[in-house]
Design a protein around this motif. Structure first.
Motif, short mmCIF file in Angstrom:
data_model
loop_
_atom_site.label_atom_id
_atom_site.label_comp_id
_atom_site.label_asym_id
_atom_site.label_seq_id
_atom_site.Cartn_x
_atom_site.Cartn_y
_atom_site.Cartn_z
N LEU A 583 43.09 43.43 30.47
CA LEU A 583 41.65 43.23 30.44
C LEU A 583 41.35 41.74 30.38
CD1 LEU A 583 38.73 44.32 30.24
CD2 LEU A 583 39.03 44.31 27.74
N SER A 584 40.56 41.25 31.33
CA SER A 584 40.15 39.85 31.32
C SER A 584 38.81 39.74 32.04
CB SER A 584 41.20 38.95 32.00
OG SER A 584 41.30 39.25 33.38
N ALA A 585 38.21 38.57 31.94
CA ALA A 585 36.95 38.30 32.62
C ALA A 585 37.08 36.99 33.37
CB ALA A 585 35.80 38.23 31.62
N ASN A 586 36.42 36.92 34.51
CA ASN A 586 36.49 35.72 35.33
C ASN A 586 35.16 34.99 35.26
OD1 ASN A 586 36.44 33.92 37.70
ND2 ASN A 586 38.37 34.91 38.22
N GLU A 587 35.17 33.80 34.68
CA GLU A 587 33.93 33.05 34.47
C GLU A 587 33.41 32.39 35.74
OE1 GLU A 587 34.45 32.14 29.72
OE2 GLU A 587 34.75 30.48 31.12
N VAL A 588 34.30 32.07 36.65
CA VAL A 588 33.88 31.38 37.87
C VAL A 588 33.09 32.30 38.80
CG1 VAL A 588 34.77 30.44 40.04
CG2 VAL A 588 35.54 29.51 37.87
N ILE A 589 33.45 33.58 38.83
CA ILE A 589 32.75 34.50 39.72
C ILE A 589 31.68 35.30 38.98
CG2 ILE A 589 34.64 34.64 41.36
CD1 ILE A 589 35.47 37.30 40.17
N GLY A 590 31.22 34.78 37.85
CA GLY A 590 30.07 35.37 37.17
C GLY A 590 30.31 35.89 35.77
#
Length: 602
Positions: A583-590
């Motif tokens: 589980l992770s989140a991508n800050e560059v794509i939103g």
């Protein structure tokens, strides 16, 4: 440049069992209310930044459930406007010439890599032409190869604005295609034929040229980050024979790891299964671990969070696509069994204020500086919901972008400095108290957040009147009449790709914004010919590092003269079931859940 913050360490705590955490959920909503971490002063409780701290896996298989309120408005590449939908599409079925690298380290998420293309492209000497060579082994879901002509055809659809609309129109702005007197391109897209369309077709064929596997774009002026612009869905390929034109709102013809098993059901969702013709060896972006992704929309965000927190049989393999509501966030970050399967992420969406330079109050630089110096960003974030809802910022440039910097010439701490602001108001020659009318887009959260700013402004010598506007907010404040009605405007903005070129020019270039019909996105009527010239200069810098450094310096310059006042970068908190891995989140794509390498335990 300053390094971005690292993942916070987790404080030692007594581990609670999953059953205890689930039991705690039962009485949650009635007891938490609107509290936040900042309200409590709890400095330790937090969720991991961008990625969970568990061991990552490369195990394939299983079914992942993606739960969302939605609605998805379209899966048509040239129609997609939502950042959330673009992010999901771009990691599952839609590939572009270039893409941003998935990474659990937020500092690496802005790294550009080749996707459909073998690399990040080659410009000519003056940045008015870009060439990309496609990989050889990329296929559509029917097994046919993705060709240069498919990329060209997809981009051509952007010009058919009477049939395909809603997505990015950057291609219309930058390709070297002549314009008609009304400013529209002579090319009208692939659906218009006959003699009247011939000139437009010829112009498009000259601007976008395929030679074997290489596609070359000729631009009307230098665009130094064109290779980042093409990460957008609007530049994705479309196979002509699969194009449903105006009827293809939810049609999907995949060249990524997943395809739709059956037609998408609006307001309900659909099942994504493996595309048998996708090859991991041809894809540096996506891992495609789950066998199946059940995307279900139409579920209230609060209900999604409660189901996943309870971690029952049907939710252990589920992930929330929407941020957990603020009322539940505090519980998640303080219960280790829940925080262990949640992440927070900056979204890139920044709230800010714009002083109206046509207001009698803010014609002078010291008066605008006084507004900035007296603004209590910390209070604003606390009212939004605390550290999981946002982080105070003086800059419009998000932390995940290469141009991010920590130099804030007018930020006197996150809580402001009313005394220093009073001195500046004196320099402006204004008599205290100074009445100001502040317009903002009303919502329950915004009402609280804006009200939290009043005390600091009042202590500084302003007499603020908050004016909540509920409908058609941005169209209202972009009317010329707004310049004579309000002194300050609230607004927000997010970059279209990982460059400040999609922020500062769009908001402060008076040459493209200001006209007799209104201010465009430059709501405060900021106009500085030197700034306009600097925007042109920076846009022609070929080296990405030097270019983004120059954008950062321009941002400092804009802040120093009070062109805007940064408030907060919004954050999201996501939770997943205990069987979800990576589980992770991508800050560059939103600041969204990263689907490139998410996995689920079978």
């Amino acid at each position: 440049m300053t390094p971005r913050s690292r993942q916070p360490s987790r404080p030692a705590r007594a581990r609670r069992s999953r059953s205890a955490a689930a039991a705690a959920v039962l009485g949650l909503l009635g007891s938490v209310g609107g509290c936040s971490l900042l309200d409590r002063g709890d400095e330790e409780a937090s969720t991991p930044r961008a990625a969970v701290a568990d061991e990552r896996t490369d195990e394939a298989g299983g079914t992942l459930r993606a739960l969302s309120l939605g609605p998805v408005l379209t899966w048509d590449p040239q129609r997609i406007a939502s950042r959330d939908d673009a992010a999901f599409a771009g990691r599952t079925f839609l590939r572009t010439l270039t893409a941003y690298q998935p990474s659990t380290d937020t500092r690496n998420q802005s790294r550009l890599i080749g996707d459909l293309a073998t690399d990040t492209g080659s410009p000519n000497a003056n940045l008015t032409a870009w060439s990309f060579t496609l990989r050889e082994d990329v296929a559509w879901e029917d097994g046919s190869p993705v060709t240069c002509e498919d990329v060209k055809y997809g981009i051509s659809r952007t010009f058919a604005t009477d049939v395909v609309s809603g997505g990015s129109t950057d291609a219309l702005a930058v390709l070297a295609i002549p314009k008609l007197p009304d400013g529209t391109p002579v090319y009208r897209g692939p659906y218009v034929g006959g003699a009247p369309a011939a000139a437009g077709v010829a112009a498009f064929d000259k601007a976008v040229v395929c030679k074997g596997a290489t596609i070359t774009f000729t631009l009307s002026s230098p665009v130094s980050d064109f290779n980042e612009m093409v990460t957008q869905p609007a530049f994705a390929p479309v196979k002509k024979s699969a194009d449903k034109r105006g009827e293809g709102t939810f049609e999907v013809f995949s060249n990524g790891p997943y395809r739709l098993a059956a037609p998408w059901r609006a307001s309900t969702g659909g099942s994504w299964v493996r595309n048998p013709h996708w090859k991991a060896t041809s894809d540096e972006v996506r891992q495609g671990y789950p066998d199946r992704i059940e995307y279900q929309e139409g579920i209230e965000t609060q209900t999604v969070a409660q189901q996943i927190m309870a971690d029952g049989d049907s939710s252990r393999g589920a992930v929330a696509l929407g941020s957990v509501p603020p009322a539940i966030q505090q519980h998640i970050v303080t219960v280790e069994a829940l925080s262990d399967r949640s992440v927070t992420a900056d979204t890139g969406l920044v709230d800010y204020l714009v002083p109206n330079l046509r207001s009698k109050v803010f014609t002078s630089v010291p008066a605008r500086q006084a507004l900035a110096v007296s603004t209590n960003r910390s209070a604003y974030v606390t009212a939004l919901g605390g550290e999981t809802a946002g982080r105070p910022t003086a800059s419009l440039i998000p932390e995940s972008l290469p141009a991010h910097h920590d130099e804030s010439p007018l930020a006197s701490g996150e809580r402001g400095d009313p005394d220093a602001a009073k001195v500046l108001l004196g320099k402006a020659g204004l008599t205290l108290p100074v009445p100001i009318r502040v317009a903002y887009r009303s919502s329950p959260a915004a009402d609280k957040a804006m009200a939290a700013l009043v005390a600091g402004w009042t202590d500084a010598g302003f007499t603020p009147t908050l004016v909540p506007l509920e409908e058609e907010y941005f169209s209202t404040i972009s009317q010329p009449a707004a310049a004579t009605t309000y002194d300050v405007f609230w607004s927000n903005w997010a970059p279209a790709w990982a460059s400040a070129s999609t922020i500062l020019p769009a908001l402060f270039d008076s040459s493209v914004n200001l006209s007799t019909v209104g201010p465009g996105r430059d709501y405060g009527y900021f106009s500085d010919t030197a700034v306009d010239s600097e925007i042109v200069r920076i846009s022609a810098i070929a080296d990405r590092g030097e270019r983004e450094k120059a954008w950062a310096a321009l941002d400092v310059r804009l802040q120093s003269v009070g062109a805007y006042v940064g408030l907060a970068e919004r954050r999201s908190l996501y939770i997943a079931g205990s069987d979800v891995r990576n589980l992770s989140a991508n800050e560059v794509i939103g600041g969204v859940v990263e689907f490139a390498d998410i996995a689920v335990r079978r």
